[in-house]
Design a protein around this motif. Structure first.
Motif, PDB file in Angstrom:
ATOM      1  N   UNK A 113       0.819  -1.197   0.000  1.00 35.70           N
ATOM      2  CA  UNK A 113       0.000   0.000   0.000  1.00 35.70           C
ATOM      3  C   UNK A 113       0.855   1.250   0.000  1.00 35.70           C
ATOM      4  N   UNK A 114       0.182   2.381  -0.017  1.00 36.32           N
ATOM      5  CA  UNK A 114       0.850   3.684  -0.049  1.00 36.32           C
ATOM      6  C   UNK A 114       0.366   4.536   1.111  1.00 36.32           C
ATOM      7  N   UNK A 115       1.301   5.116   1.830  1.00 33.52           N
ATOM      8  CA  UNK A 115       0.973   6.034   2.929  1.00 33.52           C
ATOM      9  C   UNK A 115       1.040   7.453   2.393  1.00 33.52           C
ATOM     10  N   UNK A 116      -0.110   8.166   2.392  1.00 31.82           N
ATOM     11  CA  UNK A 116      -0.159   9.547   1.921  1.00 31.82           C
ATOM     12  C   UNK A 116      -0.410  10.541   3.057  1.00 31.82           C
ATOM     13  N   UNK A 117      -0.845  10.023   4.200  1.00 31.92           N
ATOM     14  CA  UNK A 117      -1.089  10.894   5.341  1.00 31.92           C
ATOM     15  C   UNK A 117       0.241  11.352   5.924  1.00 31.92           C
ATOM     16  N   UNK A 118       0.368  12.662   6.135  1.00 31.76           N
ATOM     17  CA  UNK A 118       1.649  13.163   6.646  1.00 31.76           C
ATOM     18  C   UNK A 118       1.731  12.979   8.160  1.00 31.76           C
ATOM     19  N   UNK A 119       2.946  12.711   8.629  1.00 33.39           N
ATOM     20  CA  UNK A 119       3.165  12.497  10.048  1.00 33.39           C
ATOM     21  C   UNK A 119       4.313  11.531  10.298  1.00 33.39           C
ATOM     22  N   UNK A 120       4.420  11.083  11.551  1.00 41.96           N
ATOM     23  CA  UNK A 120       5.486  10.173  11.994  1.00 41.96           C
ATOM     24  C   UNK A 120       4.863   8.812  12.250  1.00 41.96           C
ATOM     25  N   UNK A 121       5.380   7.757  11.579  1.00 42.72           N
ATOM     26  CA  UNK A 121       4.733   6.452  11.618  1.00 42.72           C
ATOM     27  C   UNK A 121       5.760   5.338  11.814  1.00 42.72           C
ATOM     28  N   UNK A 122       5.191   4.135  12.054  1.00 44.37           N
ATOM     29  CA  UNK A 122       6.004   2.926  12.134  1.00 44.37           C
ATOM     30  C   UNK A 122       5.290   1.809  11.392  1.00 44.37           C
ATOM     31  N   UNK A 123       6.068   1.021  10.630  1.00 45.63           N
ATOM     32  CA  UNK A 123       5.532  -0.148   9.936  1.00 45.63           C
ATOM     33  C   UNK A 123       6.511  -1.297  10.127  1.00 45.63           C
ATOM     34  N   UNK A 124       6.166  -2.421   9.590  1.00 47.07           N
ATOM     35  CA  UNK A 124       7.047  -3.580   9.612  1.00 47.07           C
ATOM     36  C   UNK A 124       8.450  -3.160   9.152  1.00 47.07           C
ATOM     37  N   UNK A 125       9.471  -3.397   9.953  1.00 48.17           N
ATOM     38  CA  UNK A 125      10.818  -2.942   9.592  1.00 48.17           C
ATOM     39  C   UNK A 125      11.369  -3.580   8.322  1.00 48.17           C
ATOM     40  N   UNK A 126      10.753  -4.663   7.852  1.00 46.40           N
ATOM     41  CA  UNK A 126      11.216  -5.307   6.629  1.00 46.40           C
ATOM     42  C   UNK A 126      10.565  -4.706   5.374  1.00 46.40           C
ATOM     43  N   UNK A 127       9.639  -3.767   5.568  1.00 44.39           N
ATOM     44  CA  UNK A 127       9.063  -3.075   4.421  1.00 44.39           C
ATOM     45  C   UNK A 127      10.111  -2.159   3.782  1.00 44.39           C
ATOM     46  N   UNK A 128      10.164  -2.178   2.452  1.00 48.80           N
ATOM     47  CA  UNK A 128      10.922  -1.134   1.756  1.00 48.80           C
ATOM     48  C   UNK A 128       9.995   0.057   1.559  1.00 48.80           C
ATOM     49  N   UNK A 129      10.529   1.245   1.719  1.00 46.04           N
ATOM     50  CA  UNK A 129       9.697   2.446   1.720  1.00 46.04           C
ATOM     51  C   UNK A 129      10.223   3.431   0.665  1.00 46.04           C
ATOM     52  N   UNK A 130       9.556   3.438  -0.511  1.00 40.09           N
ATOM     53  CA  UNK A 130       9.962   4.325  -1.608  1.00 40.09           C
ATOM     54  C   UNK A 130       9.240   5.665  -1.477  1.00 40.09           C
TER      55      UNK A 130
END
Length: 284
Positions: free
Chosen positions: A71-88
Motif C-alpha cells: 500500500x501507499x501512505x499519503x497521510x503526513x506524520x510520523x509512523x512505524x511499519x514492519x521494519x522489513x518493508x521497503x519504503x519508496x
C-alpha cells in the motif's frame, strides 16, 4: 493488480515509546540479573528501529514487502511499519518541466525550434513506482516525443491566409489543447496527471530565420500596399463624383485619366509629393 491502495500505519510516537521501554528496560534488568535472554529483547528493539519513517505534506511512501505491494501512505506524520518493508518516497507536489528546445520540421517541412512547459504531478503512486523504470525520466522523454509529433501536425505559419487553418504561431489555444491531450494519454501509464501543457518557445531554425523574416516583412508590405491602393481608389472615385455633382469643372475622359493618374501617384507614393504650380491652362 495495477491500482493504488491506501495503507494505515501505526503511530510512530507510540512505537517509539515501546522501543525505548524495551531498550532501556532490557539494559537495566540485564545489568542486575545478567539474564542472557534480555540480550534478545535488546536485539529486538534494534530490529524495530528501521520501521520508523515520516511523510511530509504532499508526500507519500510506497510500501513493499519482499516484492509484494502492501500500500501507499499519503497521510503526513510520523509512523512505524514492519521494519522489513521497503519504503519508496514519491512526491505528490506539482512540478514544472521546461523542456529543451528541439529542432524539428513543421507540417510543411520548415525546420523550427520548439520547447514545451509542462506542469505535472503524480496521481497514482503504484503506476509511478512499478509501471515504468523512472517516472521522472519518463516525463522528459514522452514530453520530447509529444512536441515532435505536435510540430509535424501544424505549419509554423500560413502567409497566404491566416484563417485557412490552425498554425503553431496563431492557433495557440488549439495547439496547446492538442499538446495537453497528447501528453495526458502518454503519461497516464505512469500515473502522471497533466495539469497544464503549453508551448514555451517557438521560432524558425537559425538557417532559415533571416529568410523567413524577410518573407514576413514582404508579406506585411504587400498587405499594406493593398490597403493603400484600396483606399486611394475610393478617394479618387469620391473626388471625381464630388467634382461632377458640384459642377466645379467639366472634365473629358482624357482629363479624368490624367487626374486619376496624378491622384493615384500622390496617394500611393511612399514619399512626400513636391507640388508643381501650373500657371497656365489645364492643358499646359
Amino acid at each position: 493488480m495495477n491500482t493504488e491502495k491506501n495503507y494505515s500505519p501505526i503511530s510512530g510516537y507510540l512505537m517509539l515509546l515501546v522501543v525505548a521501554v524495551l531498550t532501556i528496560g532490557s539494559i537495566i534488568v540485564f545489568a542486575f540479573t545478567k539474564f542472557p535472554l534480555l540480550l534478545l529483547v535488546f536485539a529486538l528493539s534494534l530490529v524495530l528501529l528501521p520501521g520508523f519513517f515520516f511523510v511530509n505534506p504532499n508526500g507519500s511512501r510506497v510500501l513493499v514487502l519482499f516484492g509484494d505491494y502492501k500500500g501507499t501512505v499519503k497521510k503526513n506524520g510520523f509512523f512505524w511499519v514492519n521494519p522489513f518493508y521497503s519504503k519508496q518516497k514519491i512526491s505528490l507536489r506539482a512540478r514544472n518541466f521546461d523542456s529543451e528546445r528541439v529542432k524539428v520540421n513543421d507540417k510543411v517541412g520548415n525546420p523550427i525550434q520548439i520547447g514545451v512547459i509542462l506542469v505535472w504531478q503524480v496521481e497514482n503512486t503504484f503506476k509511478a513506482a512499478f509501471e515504468v523504470d523512472n517516472y521522472e525520466n519518463f516525463v522528459k522523454v514522452q514530453s520530447d516525443a509529444a512536441v515532435r509529433k505536435l510540430a509535424g501536425q501544424y505549419p509554423y505559419d500560413n502567409f497566404e491566409d491566416d484563417e485557412a487553418e490552425i498554425t503553431l504561431r496563431s492557433g495557440l489555444d488549439e495547439v496547446n489543447s492538442a499538446l495537453e491531450d497528447n501528453l495526458t494519454q502518454r503519461l497516464k501509464i505512469a500515473g502522471i496527471k497533466v495539469i497544464e501543457a503549453r508551448i514555451g518557445y517557438l521560432a524558425y531554425a537559425s538557417e532559415i530565420a533571416s529568410a523567413m523574416l524577410r518573407r514576413q516583412q514582404a508579406t506585411a508590405i504587400v498587405a499594406a500596399r493593398h490597403k493603400i491602393v484600396e483606399g486611394a481608389v475610393s478617394m479618387v472615385e469620391m473626388a471625381l463624383d464630388q467634382l461632377s455633382k458640384k459642377q466645379i469643372i467639366d472634365l473629358d475622359e482624357e482629363k479624368k485619366a490624367a487626374m486619376v493618374s496624378n491622384l493615384m501617384v500622390v496617394l500611393c507614393a511612399d514619399k512626400d509629393v513636391s507640388p508643381v504650380v501650373n500657371s497656365g491652362t489645364l492643358n499646359h
